[in-house]
Write a protein that holds these residues in place. Sequence first.
Motif, PDB file in Angstrom:
ATOM      1  N   LEU A 225      41.082  69.288  40.293  1.00 16.85           N
ATOM      2  CA  LEU A 225      39.762  68.983  40.842  1.00 16.85           C
ATOM      3  C   LEU A 225      39.169  70.256  41.436  1.00 16.85           C
ATOM      4  O   LEU A 225      39.863  71.014  42.119  1.00 16.85           O
ATOM      5  N   THR A 226      37.864  70.487  41.214  1.00 16.96           N
ATOM      6  CA  THR A 226      37.237  71.711  41.717  1.00 16.96           C
ATOM      7  C   THR A 226      35.982  71.391  42.537  1.00 16.96           C
ATOM      8  O   THR A 226      34.881  71.854  42.212  1.00 16.96           O
ATOM      9  N   PRO A 227      36.105  70.641  43.623  1.00 15.40           N
ATOM     10  CA  PRO A 227      34.930  70.295  44.423  1.00 15.40           C
ATOM     11  C   PRO A 227      34.533  71.402  45.394  1.00 15.40           C
ATOM     12  O   PRO A 227      35.356  72.228  45.778  1.00 15.40           O
ATOM     13  N   HIS A 228      33.268  71.394  45.817  1.00 13.90           N
ATOM     14  CA  HIS A 228      32.897  72.128  47.024  1.00 13.90           C
ATOM     15  C   HIS A 228      33.084  71.168  48.198  1.00 13.90           C
ATOM     16  O   HIS A 228      33.469  69.994  48.011  1.00 13.90           O
ATOM     17  N   ALA A 229      32.808  71.623  49.404  1.00 13.26           N
ATOM     18  CA  ALA A 229      33.130  70.831  50.598  1.00 13.26           C
ATOM     19  C   ALA A 229      32.433  69.478  50.607  1.00 13.26           C
ATOM     20  O   ALA A 229      33.035  68.451  50.958  1.00 13.26           O
ATOM     21  N   GLY A 230      31.165  69.439  50.217  1.00 12.20           N
ATOM     22  CA  GLY A 230      30.442  68.179  50.213  1.00 12.20           C
ATOM     23  C   GLY A 230      31.016  67.190  49.212  1.00 12.20           C
ATOM     24  O   GLY A 230      31.154  65.993  49.508  1.00 12.20           O
ATOM     25  N   GLU A 231      31.354  67.685  48.037  1.00 11.87           N
ATOM     26  CA  GLU A 231      31.942  66.808  47.013  1.00 11.87           C
ATOM     27  C   GLU A 231      33.315  66.314  47.440  1.00 11.87           C
ATOM     28  O   GLU A 231      33.669  65.155  47.185  1.00 11.87           O
ATOM     29  N   LEU A 232      34.087  67.173  48.089  1.00 13.51           N
ATOM     30  CA  LEU A 232      35.406  66.729  48.540  1.00 13.51           C
ATOM     31  C   LEU A 232      35.273  65.661  49.618  1.00 13.51           C
ATOM     32  O   LEU A 232      36.023  64.675  49.625  1.00 13.51           O
ATOM     33  N   ALA A 233      34.317  65.824  50.532  1.00 18.08           N
ATOM     34  CA  ALA A 233      34.104  64.811  51.561  1.00 18.08           C
ATOM     35  C   ALA A 233      33.745  63.471  50.940  1.00 18.08           C
ATOM     36  O   ALA A 233      34.250  62.413  51.360  1.00 18.08           O
TER      37      ALA A 233
ATOM     38  N   PRO B  47      46.641  66.331  27.350  1.00 16.38           N
ATOM     39  CA  PRO B  47      45.997  67.572  27.787  1.00 16.38           C
ATOM     40  C   PRO B  47      45.863  67.654  29.303  1.00 16.38           C
ATOM     41  O   PRO B  47      45.797  66.641  30.002  1.00 16.38           O
ATOM     42  N   ALA B  48      45.806  68.876  29.812  1.00 20.15           N
ATOM     43  CA  ALA B  48      45.418  69.119  31.194  1.00 20.15           C
ATOM     44  C   ALA B  48      43.903  69.070  31.272  1.00 20.15           C
ATOM     45  O   ALA B  48      43.220  69.025  30.242  1.00 20.15           O
ATOM     46  N   CYS B  49      43.338  69.069  32.479  1.00 19.19           N
ATOM     47  CA  CYS B  49      41.884  69.134  32.565  1.00 19.19           C
ATOM     48  C   CYS B  49      41.405  69.630  33.914  1.00 19.19           C
ATOM     49  O   CYS B  49      42.111  69.524  34.916  1.00 19.19           O
ATOM     50  N   VAL B  50      40.203  70.207  33.885  1.00 21.61           N
ATOM     51  CA  VAL B  50      39.471  70.598  35.081  1.00 21.61           C
ATOM     52  C   VAL B  50      38.395  69.545  35.312  1.00 21.61           C
ATOM     53  O   VAL B  50      37.678  69.179  34.384  1.00 21.61           O
ATOM     54  N   VAL B  51      38.275  69.074  36.540  1.00 26.60           N
ATOM     55  CA  VAL B  51      37.312  68.014  36.863  1.00 26.60           C
ATOM     56  C   VAL B  51      36.330  68.553  37.897  1.00 26.60           C
ATOM     57  O   VAL B  51      36.707  68.842  39.033  1.00 26.60           O
ATOM     58  N   ASP B  52      35.077  68.678  37.485  1.00 26.60           N
ATOM     59  CA  ASP B  52      34.058  69.299  38.329  1.00 26.60           C
ATOM     60  C   ASP B  52      32.869  68.360  38.490  1.00 26.60           C
ATOM     61  O   ASP B  52      32.669  67.440  37.700  1.00 26.60           O
ATOM     62  N   ALA B  53      32.084  68.585  39.527  1.00 22.14           N
ATOM     63  CA  ALA B  53      30.760  67.981  39.710  1.00 22.14           C
ATOM     64  C   ALA B  53      30.780  66.470  39.463  1.00 22.14           C
ATOM     65  O   ALA B  53      31.551  65.739  40.090  1.00 22.14           O
ATOM     66  N   GLY B  54      29.935  65.982  38.536  1.00 18.12           N
ATOM     67  CA  GLY B  54      29.803  64.549  38.326  1.00 18.12           C
ATOM     68  C   GLY B  54      31.068  63.860  37.864  1.00 18.12           C
ATOM     69  O   GLY B  54      31.244  62.653  38.084  1.00 18.12           O
ATOM     70  N   ALA B  55      31.988  64.595  37.235  1.00 19.33           N
ATOM     71  CA  ALA B  55      33.238  63.982  36.771  1.00 19.33           C
ATOM     72  C   ALA B  55      34.125  63.555  37.938  1.00 19.33           C
ATOM     73  O   ALA B  55      34.975  62.674  37.769  1.00 19.33           O
ATOM     74  N   LEU B  56      33.941  64.141  39.111  1.00 16.32           N
ATOM     75  CA  LEU B  56      34.746  63.769  40.268  1.00 16.32           C
ATOM     76  C   LEU B  56      34.536  62.305  40.648  1.00 16.32           C
ATOM     77  O   LEU B  56      35.445  61.660  41.176  1.00 16.32           O
ATOM     78  N   SER B  57      33.350  61.778  40.370  1.00 14.52           N
ATOM     79  CA  SER B  57      33.064  60.381  40.715  1.00 14.52           C
ATOM     80  C   SER B  57      33.685  59.406  39.728  1.00 14.52           C
ATOM     81  O   SER B  57      33.631  58.181  39.944  1.00 14.52           O
ATOM     82  N   LEU B  58      34.269  59.923  38.651  1.00 10.18           N
ATOM     83  CA  LEU B  58      34.828  59.067  37.604  1.00 10.18           C
ATOM     84  C   LEU B  58      36.354  59.085  37.571  1.00 10.18           C
ATOM     85  O   LEU B  58      36.964  58.531  36.666  1.00 10.18           O
ATOM     86  N   LEU B  59      36.959  59.719  38.581  1.00  9.06           N
ATOM     87  CA  LEU B  59      38.422  59.815  38.605  1.00  9.06           C
ATOM     88  C   LEU B  59      39.075  58.441  38.674  1.00  9.06           C
ATOM     89  O   LEU B  59      38.605  57.550  39.399  1.00  9.06           O
ATOM     90  N   PRO B  60      40.198  58.253  37.983  1.00 15.71           N
ATOM     91  CA  PRO B  60      41.003  57.049  38.203  1.00 15.71           C
ATOM     92  C   PRO B  60      41.680  57.115  39.567  1.00 15.71           C
ATOM     93  O   PRO B  60      41.579  58.130  40.278  1.00 15.71           O
ATOM     94  N   ALA B  61      42.381  56.073  39.938  1.00 13.86           N
ATOM     95  CA  ALA B  61      42.986  56.009  41.275  1.00 13.86           C
ATOM     96  C   ALA B  61      43.987  57.131  41.502  1.00 13.86           C
ATOM     97  O   ALA B  61      44.041  57.726  42.584  1.00 13.86           O
TER      98      ALA B  61
END
Length: 318
Positions: free
Chosen positions: A177-185, A155-169
């Motif tokens: 990925l759908t971060p705002h500026a702070g999450e992307l930083a 499957p494809a997926c959208v990764v937002d908010a807390g899931a961004l911290s769980l990304l594999p390498a």
Amino acid sequence: MGLDELGTPAVRRLEPDDVARLWPVPGVSDQKYTRGVLGVVAGTPTFPGAAVLAVTAAVRAGAGMVRYRGPDDVARVVVSARPEAVPAEGRVQAWALGSGVPAAGERSGLRDGASERDTGSGADAGQHERIRYALAVACGELAQDAWDASAGPRPACVVDAGALSLLPATCPPSVVLTPHAGELATLLRARGADVDRDGVEAEPLRWARTAHELTGATVLLKGSATVVVGPEGAWSQADGPAWLATAGSGDVLTGLLGALLAAYGERVVREPGLAAELAAAAATVHGAAAVRANPGGPVAAMDVAEAVPGVVAELLRG
């Protein structure tokens, strides 16, 4: 100099006709499974509203089915708000992950006075485990036959908010990925980049490209102008009013984009550049829905979700 000598533009923009072309329209032989089944892992007992918003947006965007995965008390809230949602495991074509879920290591999801021991599953209420599982499948780290041989392609997926911290390498482009500026930083610093929120806001295209290069994922950077970067280029959409900067609007975008990815199913996995185009289309509809919800005035996130069907209908008619 002729137009053919200008080369590839730095960024592109989808126009309404482009979005209409991309939007999935069911045929007479379609049924709920062929229209796309979206799995949503969002919300915690402290933040159930994020799950309701993401699920509502997916339903209103036209998903064939939305499966909610999360703690039982949140599932009851979701089904009460959206009786169409199915709180059960099963086949999905895409995932929407992380809205309303704290980042790994955060304790902000705990109720006042509670401890991780009191809640059993900690601040994330078991959502981190569900997200890791979905990401492992989406990123090819878990073989298909190890999770469900009947579940179809990855499957494809959208990764937002807390899931961004769980990304594999590394991730495939079918992971958005759908971060705002702070999450992307935060994501970039974890991968060795020297940048803060102000730096991302000053050069959004540069840092969205850097995030794509470092992760392999398609990146949708939220802001007054949404920037999307994938393996075949970049898009910039600025269709929403400043009123859209309100709590929960990102959760709506997550569900909306998830429904699009689910409708396209395995094509998103086979065609590396498709996820970025769909992300730009979702950003366009998201912004237009905010305008439609209350032209010239304030909007709430649920108002945006409820305005999505009218925006889509108008695009298709146009």
